[in-house]
Design a protein around this motif. Structure first.
Motif, PDB file in Angstrom:
ATOM      1  N   ARG A   1      32.643 100.152  84.277  1.00 20.09           N
ATOM      2  CA  ARG A   1      30.928  99.133  84.452  1.00 20.09           C
ATOM      3  C   ARG A   1      31.017  97.857  84.454  1.00 20.09           C
ATOM      4  O   ARG A   1      30.488  97.507  84.985  1.00 20.09           O
ATOM      5  CB  ARG A   1      30.017  99.838  82.939  1.00 20.09           C
ATOM      6  N   PRO A   2      32.444  97.551  83.630  1.00 18.72           N
ATOM      7  CA  PRO A   2      32.477  96.289  83.625  1.00 18.72           C
ATOM      8  C   PRO A   2      32.801  95.262  85.429  1.00 18.72           C
ATOM      9  O   PRO A   2      32.565  94.566  85.777  1.00 18.72           O
ATOM     10  CB  PRO A   2      33.813  95.834  83.359  1.00 18.72           C
TER      11      PRO A   2
ATOM     12  N   ASP B   1      33.732  87.051  81.044  1.00 20.75           N
ATOM     13  CA  ASP B   1      32.923  87.218  80.587  1.00 20.75           C
ATOM     14  C   ASP B   1      33.358  87.580  78.835  1.00 20.75           C
ATOM     15  O   ASP B   1      34.585  87.879  78.902  1.00 20.75           O
ATOM     16  CB  ASP B   1      32.201  88.608  80.459  1.00 20.75           C
TER      17      ASP B   1
ATOM     18  N   ARG C   1      33.406 105.255  81.873  1.00 23.73           N
ATOM     19  CA  ARG C   1      32.736 104.154  82.498  1.00 23.73           C
ATOM     20  C   ARG C   1      32.711 103.257  81.153  1.00 23.73           C
ATOM     21  O   ARG C   1      32.536 102.044  81.988  1.00 23.73           O
ATOM     22  CB  ARG C   1      31.221 105.606  81.228  1.00 23.73           C
TER      23      ARG C   1
ATOM     24  N   PHE D   1      30.977  95.936  87.850  1.00 24.24           N
ATOM     25  CA  PHE D   1      29.628  95.733  88.282  1.00 24.24           C
ATOM     26  C   PHE D   1      28.570  95.140  87.213  1.00 24.24           C
ATOM     27  O   PHE D   1      27.654  94.583  87.002  1.00 24.24           O
ATOM     28  CB  PHE D   1      28.846  97.293  88.026  1.00 24.24           C
ATOM     29  N   GLY D   2      29.413  94.233  85.999  1.00 26.37           N
ATOM     30  CA  GLY D   2      29.215  93.006  85.815  1.00 26.37           C
ATOM     31  C   GLY D   2      28.252  93.479  84.258  1.00 26.37           C
ATOM     32  O   GLY D   2      27.551  93.099  83.739  1.00 26.37           O
ATOM     33  N   ASP D   3      28.052  95.304  83.997  1.00 22.09           N
ATOM     34  CA  ASP D   3      27.029  95.739  83.171  1.00 22.09           C
ATOM     35  C   ASP D   3      28.531  96.270  82.175  1.00 22.09           C
ATOM     36  O   ASP D   3      29.446  96.772  82.034  1.00 22.09           O
ATOM     37  CB  ASP D   3      26.918  97.279  83.703  1.00 22.09           C
ATOM     38  N   TYR D   4      27.982  96.032  81.063  1.00 19.12           N
ATOM     39  CA  TYR D   4      29.043  95.741  79.601  1.00 19.12           C
ATOM     40  C   TYR D   4      28.523  96.475  78.799  1.00 19.12           C
ATOM     41  O   TYR D   4      27.125  96.566  78.333  1.00 19.12           O
ATOM     42  CB  TYR D   4      29.732  95.089  78.606  1.00 19.12           C
ATOM     43  N   SER D   5      29.332  98.059  78.173  1.00 19.57           N
ATOM     44  CA  SER D   5      28.471  99.046  76.655  1.00 19.57           C
ATOM     45  C   SER D   5      28.668  98.320  75.515  1.00 19.57           C
ATOM     46  O   SER D   5      29.609  97.410  75.532  1.00 19.57           O
ATOM     47  CB  SER D   5      28.412 100.664  77.328  1.00 19.57           C
TER      48      SER D   5
END
Length: 494
Positions: free
Chosen positions: A367-368, A483, A363, A370-374
């Motif tokens: 996830r990056p 990013d 993950r 899709f522009g989603d960072y955890s």
């Protein structure tokens, strides 16, 4: 390989050890940054205390010991968690062998633990105290069943140790031994083991283990209880009746969510035999069934008593972990040949746990896209390296207002004290240490120095003119494109 495991079910112990070793390797490969529980453990591993807040201290003590022995790092935290999960499976399997004649069924029950979502999913994402409590439940189950089948002073003492460890691992563990004693009373042969003088030795050693933390709880009752109780109450504004209805619904949903996967797995593996399994009964199915029901009834009473409206699956896993053994006891009571089921059970569970492990491990990379960072993508390691390189030396003290920041920096600067002023005493001797690094989170916009850190700097004798924040933007780990993540910090030299 499959036939070899079928002929020698004890090889499952080695297979499980290999699985948890793979969990360690993949977690270390995924990202050097920490999840929420990992960061909290890294921060708290600096301190040895009788209590740390709303969670009992056993896991923290183990983490502290490993940090002192091997240093605070992601590796030590991952080894501890997966080591406890392996020991949970090990003692569970040993307990199963005490009451199941067929070793393949005991292997199925042990593998059945991995079919519980909090084990194959949540534990590989981010769990700590629940993992310790799972180990304690399995150790208790082994000690308790050994006491019932092969009573000795050692078995009673082992059971007492498990109870003591369980109480300081997770507060809701206390339901398990109480339910176990009540469940054994209706069985004449088992009741004799409860009213044996050696149970006093078990109670004594359990009390000795739990007493130091128990004293701390009495002195800090609000800190020990408020966190979980507040989390259970999501609908304070509703009337008592509606709160009770929401609580019962939440409990039912958590029971279904926590038990659905193992029930489906057993149902698929032993399809066509479900009716016979349902009707079968033995002394041991009655015992385990009663323990399960009593535990869940106790949770229901707590939910109604505190007007809880939120129940999480991981809170119930300490009780639902008994389900695989209960089902295997039912299968044996139905006199069903376990060999065909064993050959189907192993690959099915393997697909579930390995598939989930790959998804969880990937993950941070996926996830990056899709522009989603955890939290796994925040470049804490790069930040520490950049600051140390720019200043030419590491800090002697780090101040922050956030456990996530504190834990991550702690794993990068193992010999440096990391302090959160409003969460722990800020020793005056440490306050004067230089150079001093002050860091706070800033995901989106530059923010002023938080009030708690400003007060800590003032107490440290840092002049207002030296409190000018700096910004450092660094690319995310596995960043997709340009990013970047912004850190706010202050460096105070000699």
């Amino acid at each position: 390989m499959h036939d070899k495991v079928d002929r020698r079910p004890n090889l499952v112990f080695i297979t499980l050890a290999g699985y948890f070793l793979l969990c360690v390797v993949l977690r270390l490969a995924a990202s050097p940054s920490l999840e929420i529980d990992e960061a909290e453990q890294a921060y708290l591993s600096q301190f040895l205390q009788l209590g740390y807040g709303p969670q009992p201290p056993f896991y923290n003590w183990l983490q502290y010991g490993l940090a002192q022995l091997l240093g605070p790092s992601l590796a030590t935290m991952t080894l501890l968690k997966n080591g406890l999960l392996f020991l949970c499976c090990l003692f569970y399997g040993l307990a199963a062998q005490l009451v199941l004649r067929d070793r393949r069924l005991s292997a199925i029950s042990m593998l059945g633990i991995l079919s519980l979502p909090p084990v194959f999913l949540l534990a590989q994402r981010d769990l700590s105290h629940t993992v310790a409590a799972l180990f304690a439940v399995s150790l208790f189950l082994y000690g308790f069943l050994r006491t019932l089948t092969r009573p000795s002073l050692f078995s009673y003492l082992l059971t007492g140790v498990a109870v003591g460890v369980g109480v300081i691992s997770k507060y809701n563990f206390v339901v398990v031994p109480i339910a176990a004693i009540l469940a054994a009373l209706p069985e004449p042969e088992l009741r004799k083991r409860i009213f044996d003088w050696r149970i006093l030795a078990a109670i004594g050693i359990a009390a000795a283990i739990a007493l130091p933390h128990g004293v701390w709880v009495l002195q800090n009752l609000d800190a020990a209880s408020s966190g979980t109780l507040n989390e259970m109450k999501e609908r304070e504004a509703e009337g008592r009746l509606m709160q009770s209805l929401h609580g019962v619904f939440a409990l039912a949903s958590a029971i279904i969510g926590g038990s659905l996967v193992p029930l489906l797995v057993f149902g698929l593996v032993f399809r066509g035999k479900i009716r016979a399994i349902w009707q079968a009964e033995s002394q041991w199915t009655r015992l385990l069934g009663r323990i399960l029901v009593l535990c869940l009834l106790a949770v229901l009473l707590v939910v109604l008593g505190v007007a809880a409206t939120h129940v999480r699956e991981k809170w119930l896993v300490l009780f639902l972990v008994l389900l695989p053994l209960y089902l295997c006891l039912k299968i044996e009571a139905a006199q069903i040949d376990p060999a065909p089921g064993f050959r189907r059970f192993v690959p099915l569970v393997a697909c579930i746990v390995l598939g989930t492990l790959v998804i969880v491990s990937a993950r941070a990379v996926m996830r990056p896209w899709f522009g989603d960072y955890s939290k796994l993508n925040i470049p804490y390691a790069s930040f520490v390296e950049a600051v140390v390189e720019a200043e030419g030396r590491p800090p002697a003290l780090v101040l922050t207002n956030d456990k996530q920041v504190a834990g991550n920096i702690r794993t990068r600067l193992a010999d440096v004290m990391v302090a959160i002023p409003h969460l722990s005493d800020f020793p005056p001797a440490d306050a004067a240490k230089r150079p001093l690094l002050v860091v706070w989170r800033d995901e989106k916009n530059p923010s002023p120095l938080p009030a708690t850190l400003r007060a800590a700097l003032k107490a440290s004798g840092v002049e207002e003119s030296a409190q000018m924040p700096r910004q450092l933007e660094l690319p995310y780990i596995y960043a997709a494109g340009p990013d970047r993540y912004r850190f706010n910090y202050i460096w105070v030299g000699e």
